[in-house]
Motif scaffolding. Structure first.
Motif, PDB file in Angstrom:
ATOM      1  N   ARG A 203      28.016  35.110  36.375  1.00 54.54           N
ATOM      2  CA  ARG A 203      28.926  35.639  35.533  1.00 54.54           C
ATOM      3  C   ARG A 203      29.478  36.925  36.083  1.00 54.54           C
ATOM      4  O   ARG A 203      29.831  37.819  35.191  1.00 54.54           O
ATOM      5  CB  ARG A 203      28.609  35.588  34.030  1.00 54.54           C
ATOM      6  N   VAL A 204      29.262  37.150  37.323  1.00 60.11           N
ATOM      7  CA  VAL A 204      29.829  38.602  37.907  1.00 60.11           C
ATOM      8  C   VAL A 204      31.296  38.367  38.532  1.00 60.11           C
ATOM      9  O   VAL A 204      31.673  37.533  39.137  1.00 60.11           O
ATOM     10  CB  VAL A 204      28.892  38.949  38.972  1.00 60.11           C
ATOM     11  N   TYR A 205      31.942  39.402  38.062  1.00 58.66           N
ATOM     12  CA  TYR A 205      33.528  39.531  38.375  1.00 58.66           C
ATOM     13  C   TYR A 205      33.419  40.284  39.611  1.00 58.66           C
ATOM     14  O   TYR A 205      33.021  41.567  39.673  1.00 58.66           O
ATOM     15  CB  TYR A 205      34.516  40.100  37.225  1.00 58.66           C
ATOM     16  N   PHE A 206      34.261  40.013  40.532  1.00 59.28           N
ATOM     17  CA  PHE A 206      34.296  40.736  42.042  1.00 59.28           C
ATOM     18  C   PHE A 206      35.567  40.548  42.557  1.00 59.28           C
ATOM     19  O   PHE A 206      36.376  39.364  42.404  1.00 59.28           O
ATOM     20  CB  PHE A 206      33.179  40.588  42.935  1.00 59.28           C
ATOM     21  N   SER A 207      36.357  41.490  43.078  1.00 62.48           N
ATOM     22  CA  SER A 207      37.716  41.650  43.599  1.00 62.48           C
ATOM     23  C   SER A 207      37.818  41.570  45.115  1.00 62.48           C
ATOM     24  O   SER A 207      38.985  41.746  45.481  1.00 62.48           O
ATOM     25  CB  SER A 207      38.610  42.481  42.931  1.00 62.48           C
ATOM     26  N   THR A 208      36.822  40.973  45.714  1.00 63.55           N
ATOM     27  CA  THR A 208      36.874  41.161  47.168  1.00 63.55           C
ATOM     28  C   THR A 208      37.962  40.318  47.969  1.00 63.55           C
ATOM     29  O   THR A 208      37.805  38.903  47.449  1.00 63.55           O
ATOM     30  CB  THR A 208      35.576  40.986  47.925  1.00 63.55           C
ATOM     31  N   PRO A 209      38.720  40.560  48.607  1.00 68.57           N
ATOM     32  CA  PRO A 209      39.690  39.691  49.224  1.00 68.57           C
ATOM     33  C   PRO A 209      38.978  38.647  50.153  1.00 68.57           C
ATOM     34  O   PRO A 209      37.858  39.049  51.107  1.00 68.57           O
ATOM     35  CB  PRO A 209      40.661  40.553  50.187  1.00 68.57           C
ATOM     36  N   ARG A 210      39.496  37.359  50.194  1.00 64.09           N
ATOM     37  CA  ARG A 210      39.068  36.595  51.067  1.00 64.09           C
ATOM     38  C   ARG A 210      38.937  36.674  52.486  1.00 64.09           C
ATOM     39  O   ARG A 210      38.095  36.640  53.204  1.00 64.09           O
ATOM     40  CB  ARG A 210      39.662  35.001  50.618  1.00 64.09           C
ATOM     41  N   GLU A 211      40.302  37.128  52.981  1.00 67.01           N
ATOM     42  CA  GLU A 211      40.601  37.441  54.230  1.00 67.01           C
ATOM     43  C   GLU A 211      40.859  38.775  54.560  1.00 67.01           C
ATOM     44  O   GLU A 211      41.912  39.452  53.807  1.00 67.01           O
ATOM     45  CB  GLU A 211      41.835  36.617  54.596  1.00 67.01           C
ATOM     46  N   VAL A 212      40.178  39.488  55.513  1.00 69.56           N
ATOM     47  CA  VAL A 212      40.321  40.868  55.568  1.00 69.56           C
ATOM     48  C   VAL A 212      40.702  41.143  57.003  1.00 69.56           C
ATOM     49  O   VAL A 212      39.939  40.478  58.056  1.00 69.56           O
ATOM     50  CB  VAL A 212      39.267  41.654  55.305  1.00 69.56           C
ATOM     51  N   LYS A 213      41.781  41.894  57.199  1.00 65.91           N
ATOM     52  CA  LYS A 213      41.942  42.357  58.689  1.00 65.91           C
ATOM     53  C   LYS A 213      41.037  43.230  59.257  1.00 65.91           C
ATOM     54  O   LYS A 213      40.599  44.226  58.542  1.00 65.91           O
ATOM     55  CB  LYS A 213      43.440  42.839  58.870  1.00 65.91           C
ATOM     56  N   GLU A 214      40.905  43.216  60.476  1.00 69.06           N
ATOM     57  CA  GLU A 214      39.718  44.200  61.308  1.00 69.06           C
ATOM     58  C   GLU A 214      40.427  45.580  60.839  1.00 69.06           C
ATOM     59  O   GLU A 214      41.354  45.860  61.205  1.00 69.06           O
ATOM     60  CB  GLU A 214      39.685  43.784  62.365  1.00 69.06           C
ATOM     61  N   GLY A 215      39.451  46.414  60.535  1.00 69.23           N
ATOM     62  CA  GLY A 215      39.682  47.757  60.264  1.00 69.23           C
ATOM     63  C   GLY A 215      40.241  48.100  58.939  1.00 69.23           C
ATOM     64  O   GLY A 215      40.656  49.342  58.607  1.00 69.23           O
ATOM     65  N   GLU A 216      40.726  47.182  58.141  1.00 69.70           N
ATOM     66  CA  GLU A 216      41.369  47.185  56.943  1.00 69.70           C
ATOM     67  C   GLU A 216      40.122  47.729  55.945  1.00 69.70           C
ATOM     68  O   GLU A 216      39.001  47.396  55.725  1.00 69.70           O
ATOM     69  CB  GLU A 216      41.988  45.851  56.270  1.00 69.70           C
TER      70      GLU A 216
END
Length: 260
Positions: A203-216
């Motif tokens: 039941r942990v909320y997290f907002s990590t984006p699925r796709e990340v550009k290199e160096g972003e």
């Protein structure tokens, strides 16, 4: 009762009474009365002494006092134990939340682990990420203090850090980062889907984006709790930021002491 006497002279013929002086003999009943009276007179000083001292001697009084003290200590300890148990029960939510479940991740040494890897030990689980600027370091410092209290004699609780940022937190990154707080903390990571699954189970909320550009660069928003799991993998309790390290350690010792 008057003594019973029998006179021999009365039982003789009248012709013999002038030659024999009448003699009186006490009956057996009378003899017993005299014996009893003599014994009572001899025992009177001892009885008087007993009545003056009373039924307790110095030894019996000491035994009585020692027993009373031991009983008092026992009942006081039982009262405290019951109060602690009542406090634990009162703070438990109604019904057990469905927190935790199966998972498959990679530890910071590159080994694949599952929930069964940790069977037999308590788990203290925290979700975060290595690039967290403030909250994660503060909570990991707190975890180190908790572990120093709970695992003082032996490792009863296994600390686990699960990253919410699998795109950037490699096993090597986790190992290097967690060593700054406590070497016993085990870092876990995986693919985005594997981390998402375990976060959902806890039941942990997290907002990590699925796709990340290199160096972003980006920040990760996530729930801030310590999750305590029992040796069978069942949820026990969760501790938020409002708990101090000492309070968490105390609660954990109470749970561990009362488990089964």
């Amino acid at each position: 009762m008057l003594p019973i006497r029998r006179c021999l002279a009365r039982s003789l013929p009248s012709s013999a009474r002038s030659f024999i002086r009448p003699q009186c003999f006490r009956s057996p009943v009378d003899s017993r009365l005299l014996t009893t009276s003599r014994v009572l007179r001899e025992d009177a000083p001892q009885n008087k002494e007993r009545s003056r001292i009373g039924p307790f001697s110095a030894t019996s009084a000491a035994v009585f006092v020692a027993t009373a003290i031991l009983l008092g200590l026992y009942f006081n300890s039982e009262r405290k134990r019951v109060k602690v148990q009542q406090a634990i029960e009162a703070n438990k939510p109604a019904g057990k939340p469905r927190v935790g479940g199966p998972f498959s991740l990679v530890d910071h040494d590159g080994n694949r682990v599952t929930q069964d890897t940790f069977k037999g030990k308590y788990l203290l689980v925290y979700f975060g990420f290595t690039r967290c600027p403030d909250i994660c370091p503060e909570e990991l410092d707190k975890m180190a203090i908790i572990l120093s209290e709970v695992n003082k004699d032996r490792e009863v609780v296994k600390p686990v850090f699960i990253t919410c940022d699998p795109n950037r937190d490699s096993p090597e990154d986790l190992k290097r980062y967690l060593a700054e707080f406590d070497n016993s903390i085990l870092g876990l990571t995986g693919t985005y889907e594997e981390v998402k699954q375990v976060c959902k189970a806890y039941r942990v909320y997290f907002s990590t984006p699925r796709e990340v550009k290199e160096g972003e660069d980006y920040l990760v928003d996530h729930s801030i709790f310590f999750y305590l799991m029992d040796p069978e993998g069942e949820f026990v309790d969760a501790f938020g930021r409002n708990f101090t390290a000492e309070q968490v350690a105390q609660r954990m010792r109470e749970y561990i002491g009362s488990w089964r």
